[in-house]
Design a protein around this motif. Structure first.
Motif, PDB file in Angstrom:
ATOM      1  N   PRO A 163       0.813  -1.238   0.000  1.00  0.00           N
ATOM      2  CA  PRO A 163       0.000   0.000   0.000  1.00  0.00           C
ATOM      3  C   PRO A 163       0.836   1.273   0.000  1.00  0.00           C
ATOM      4  O   PRO A 163       0.437   2.297  -0.534  1.00  0.00           O
ATOM      5  CB  PRO A 163      -0.824  -0.118   1.290  1.00  0.00           C
ATOM      6  CG  PRO A 163      -0.165  -1.160   2.107  1.00  0.00           C
ATOM      7  CD  PRO A 163       0.553  -2.064   1.183  1.00  0.00           C
ATOM      8  N   GLY A 164       2.043   1.225   0.602  1.00  0.00           N
ATOM      9  CA  GLY A 164       2.845   2.440   0.708  1.00  0.00           C
ATOM     10  C   GLY A 164       3.490   2.898  -0.587  1.00  0.00           C
ATOM     11  O   GLY A 164       3.860   4.059  -0.721  1.00  0.00           O
ATOM     12  N   PHE A 165       3.629   1.984  -1.557  1.00  0.00           N
ATOM     13  CA  PHE A 165       4.367   2.325  -2.777  1.00  0.00           C
ATOM     14  C   PHE A 165       3.697   3.437  -3.600  1.00  0.00           C
ATOM     15  O   PHE A 165       4.357   4.407  -3.988  1.00  0.00           O
ATOM     16  CB  PHE A 165       4.589   1.060  -3.622  1.00  0.00           C
ATOM     17  CG  PHE A 165       5.601   1.239  -4.714  1.00  0.00           C
ATOM     18  CD1 PHE A 165       6.953   1.210  -4.432  1.00  0.00           C
ATOM     19  CD2 PHE A 165       5.205   1.464  -6.019  1.00  0.00           C
ATOM     20  CE1 PHE A 165       7.906   1.395  -5.430  1.00  0.00           C
ATOM     21  CE2 PHE A 165       6.136   1.648  -7.026  1.00  0.00           C
ATOM     22  CZ  PHE A 165       7.493   1.615  -6.728  1.00  0.00           C
ATOM     23  N   PRO A 166       2.375   3.331  -3.894  1.00  0.00           N
ATOM     24  CA  PRO A 166       1.726   4.434  -4.633  1.00  0.00           C
ATOM     25  C   PRO A 166       1.761   5.749  -3.849  1.00  0.00           C
ATOM     26  O   PRO A 166       1.829   6.827  -4.439  1.00  0.00           O
ATOM     27  CB  PRO A 166       0.270   3.955  -4.811  1.00  0.00           C
ATOM     28  CG  PRO A 166       0.295   2.494  -4.558  1.00  0.00           C
ATOM     29  CD  PRO A 166       1.430   2.239  -3.619  1.00  0.00           C
ATOM     30  N   HIS A 167       1.723   5.657  -2.515  1.00  0.00           N
ATOM     31  CA  HIS A 167       1.746   6.877  -1.699  1.00  0.00           C
ATOM     32  C   HIS A 167       3.105   7.563  -1.828  1.00  0.00           C
ATOM     33  O   HIS A 167       3.192   8.778  -1.979  1.00  0.00           O
ATOM     34  CB  HIS A 167       1.452   6.542  -0.226  1.00  0.00           C
ATOM     35  CG  HIS A 167       0.148   5.834  -0.018  1.00  0.00           C
ATOM     36  ND1 HIS A 167      -0.136   5.058   1.088  1.00  0.00           N
ATOM     37  CD2 HIS A 167      -0.960   5.767  -0.803  1.00  0.00           C
ATOM     38  CE1 HIS A 167      -1.357   4.557   0.975  1.00  0.00           C
ATOM     39  NE2 HIS A 167      -1.867   4.970  -0.166  1.00  0.00           N
ATOM     40  N   LEU A 168       4.165   6.759  -1.778  1.00  0.00           N
ATOM     41  CA  LEU A 168       5.516   7.315  -1.924  1.00  0.00           C
ATOM     42  C   LEU A 168       5.705   7.914  -3.317  1.00  0.00           C
ATOM     43  O   LEU A 168       6.332   8.953  -3.479  1.00  0.00           O
ATOM     44  CB  LEU A 168       6.559   6.224  -1.674  1.00  0.00           C
ATOM     45  CG  LEU A 168       8.016   6.676  -1.763  1.00  0.00           C
ATOM     46  CD1 LEU A 168       8.372   7.592  -0.590  1.00  0.00           C
ATOM     47  CD2 LEU A 168       8.965   5.489  -1.789  1.00  0.00           C
ATOM     48  N   ALA A 169       5.124   7.246  -4.328  1.00  0.00           N
ATOM     49  CA  ALA A 169       5.238   7.732  -5.705  1.00  0.00           C
ATOM     50  C   ALA A 169       4.582   9.109  -5.863  1.00  0.00           C
ATOM     51  O   ALA A 169       4.950   9.882  -6.747  1.00  0.00           O
ATOM     52  CB  ALA A 169       4.609   6.722  -6.664  1.00  0.00           C
ATOM     53  N   ALA A 170       3.606   9.406  -5.000  1.00  0.00           N
ATOM     54  CA  ALA A 170       2.889  10.684  -5.090  1.00  0.00           C
ATOM     55  C   ALA A 170       3.553  11.784  -4.261  1.00  0.00           C
ATOM     56  O   ALA A 170       3.061  12.911  -4.210  1.00  0.00           O
ATOM     57  CB  ALA A 170       1.447  10.498  -4.615  1.00  0.00           C
ATOM     58  N   LEU A 171       4.664  11.452  -3.615  1.00  0.00           N
ATOM     59  CA  LEU A 171       5.306  12.411  -2.701  1.00  0.00           C
ATOM     60  C   LEU A 171       5.690  13.711  -3.410  1.00  0.00           C
ATOM     61  O   LEU A 171       5.461  14.800  -2.895  1.00  0.00           O
ATOM     62  CB  LEU A 171       6.538  11.771  -2.054  1.00  0.00           C
ATOM     63  CG  LEU A 171       7.154  12.543  -0.895  1.00  0.00           C
ATOM     64  CD1 LEU A 171       6.235  12.510   0.323  1.00  0.00           C
ATOM     65  CD2 LEU A 171       8.500  11.973  -0.510  1.00  0.00           C
TER      66      LEU A 171
END
Length: 417
Positions: free
Chosen positions: A381-389
């Motif tokens: 779950p954290g990967f798309p969130h990090l990509a949006a940083l």
């Protein structure tokens, strides 16, 4: 006016707010961020490849080490995918135990997130408050599995063992008087369920304490309101899930929309934000802790009234009991083969997802009919969130990067794998 010089700087991995292994390269104009480039791979352990070289039942322990703050939730997705390929039923008692520990894990995750997020922004005392409650829940992990973090408690077909009837107690020492020890042991006189019930009665008041410290705090609101705004539409386009998606105003929760285990028979609500900023995501997670507390109470009520098996009686995947192993030669051989060779799973492909504390955690499993996965792929779950940083921090100040990293609740174990 003098020209403001553009320059590039490293944020992390040694920065205390980068939580270990996050490396950001920030392009700045003065103190305003023009671009943020997150680098992954500093923690790469090759978990998926390692799991493909081992029998299915030996990879459960790897799952705990992915997001090492949400241990049992990771196990849950992996175990569900094996059960789906094998097409086996899980006893209803085991399902309730799993749901209860999923929610305990959600509270554990959110408490660490709250303490670390507040600490990053400058609120010291919340960290100490949050860890006070975390300690009790860690004792629940230890009571069922013998370990405080990497539990390896879930099994295909149920859970490793039933809930204990006694709780470990504090012993007298030269640092604590008998009066102090008796107070610490008050809630530990009964079973694990009694201990968790005592916790659920105390916990709402503890959440009120966190809110007293933060929710209307002027400095907290200055640091989080209108920071890292993500609109509804953009959150969907970026592949957000969990509190990051719900903070933007979309009521998507797999426990309600695609219920697994016993969630469909439990009563709880999905908290949803309106602005999609750091403050909204904070409020969503705080309310999630209250809802998880409500779910745990319902599970305790059911488990106290109903008995049953904690593990499937399907002998292809569950080991014989210890007494059988000691008395029966066949059981001993069977036990040995199960733990060395494991079991073969029919050919097929499956994707199973759970509502992990950070979002949708999914496991894709491809079986070629052998005792090892042909391919294992996780949806962290954290990967798309990090990509949006980059999108979330552009135009903000350097100090706001810390607030955005905190609101994303990133743990690199699952991102780098």
């Amino acid at each position: 006016m003098p020209d403001i010089k553009s320059f590039t700087m490293n944020f992390g991995p040694q920065h205390p707010s980068a939580h270990g292994v996050l490396r950001l390269i920030l392009e700045l104009e003065g103190e305003v961020i023009v671009r943020a480039d997150p680098h992954v791979g500093l923690l790469h352990r090759g978990t998926e490849k390692l799991a493909e070289s081992k029998p299915y039942n030996q990879s459960i322990g790897y799952m705990d080490r992915l997001d090492y703050v949400s241990m049992m939730s990771n196990e849950h997705a992996y175990v569900l995918s094996i059960e789906k390929l094998l097409n086996i039923d899980v006893p209803i008692r085991a399902q309730y135990i799993r749901v209860m520990f999923d929610e305990i894990t959600r509270i554990l995750n959110h408490l660490l997130w709250l303490g670390a997020h507040a600490l990053d922004i400058g609120a010291m005392s919340v960290f100490l408050y949050a860890f006070r409650e975390r300690e009790d829940l860690m004792d629940c992990y230890e009571a069922v599995s013998g370990t405080r973090m990497h539990a390896t408690y879930y099994r295909p077909g149920g859970v490793a063992k039933d809930l204990p009837h006694i709780m470990p107690k504090y012993e007298q020492s030269k640092w604590k008087s008998k009066k102090d020890i008796d107070k610490l042991n008050e809630a530990r006189e009964g079973s694990l369920l009694d201990f968790i019930e005592d916790f659920t009665n105390r916990f709402p008041k503890c959440i009120d304490e966190y809110e007293t410290l933060l929710t209307d705090n002027r400095i907290w609101k200055q640091r989080t309101v209108d920071i890292g705004i993500v609109s509804k539409e953009r959150a969907l386009q970026l592949g957000f899930s969990g509190p990051m998606l719900r903070g933007s105003g979309i009521a998507w929760d797999l426990r309600k929309k695609q219920p697994y285990e016993t969630y469909k028979s439990l009563d709880f609500d999905i908290p949803v934000g309106t602005n999609g900023d750091c403050y909204d995501r904070y409020l969503v997670r705080i309310e999630e802790m209250r809802q998880s507390n409500k779910i745990i109470k319902q599970c305790i009520d059911w488990l106290k009234k109903n008995d049953g098996d904690f593990l499937s009686d399907n002998n292809k995947i569950t080991p014989p009991s210890r007494s059988e192993v000691k008395e029966d030669m066949e059981s001993l051989i069977y036990h040995f083969k199960l733990f060395t060779e494991g079991y073969c799973i029919p050919k097929g492909e499956v994707y199973c997802a759970v509502e992990h504390p950070k979002g949708e955690f999914g496991v894709t499993l491809i079986s070629d009919g052998s005792n090892k996965p042909y391919r294992l792929k996780m949806r962290a779950p954290g990967f798309p969130h990090l990509a949006a940083l980059n999108e979330m921090v552009s135009g903000h100040m350097i100090s706001d990067v810390v607030a955005v990293i905190g609101t994303q609740d990133i743990v690199f174990g699952e991102i780098d794998r």
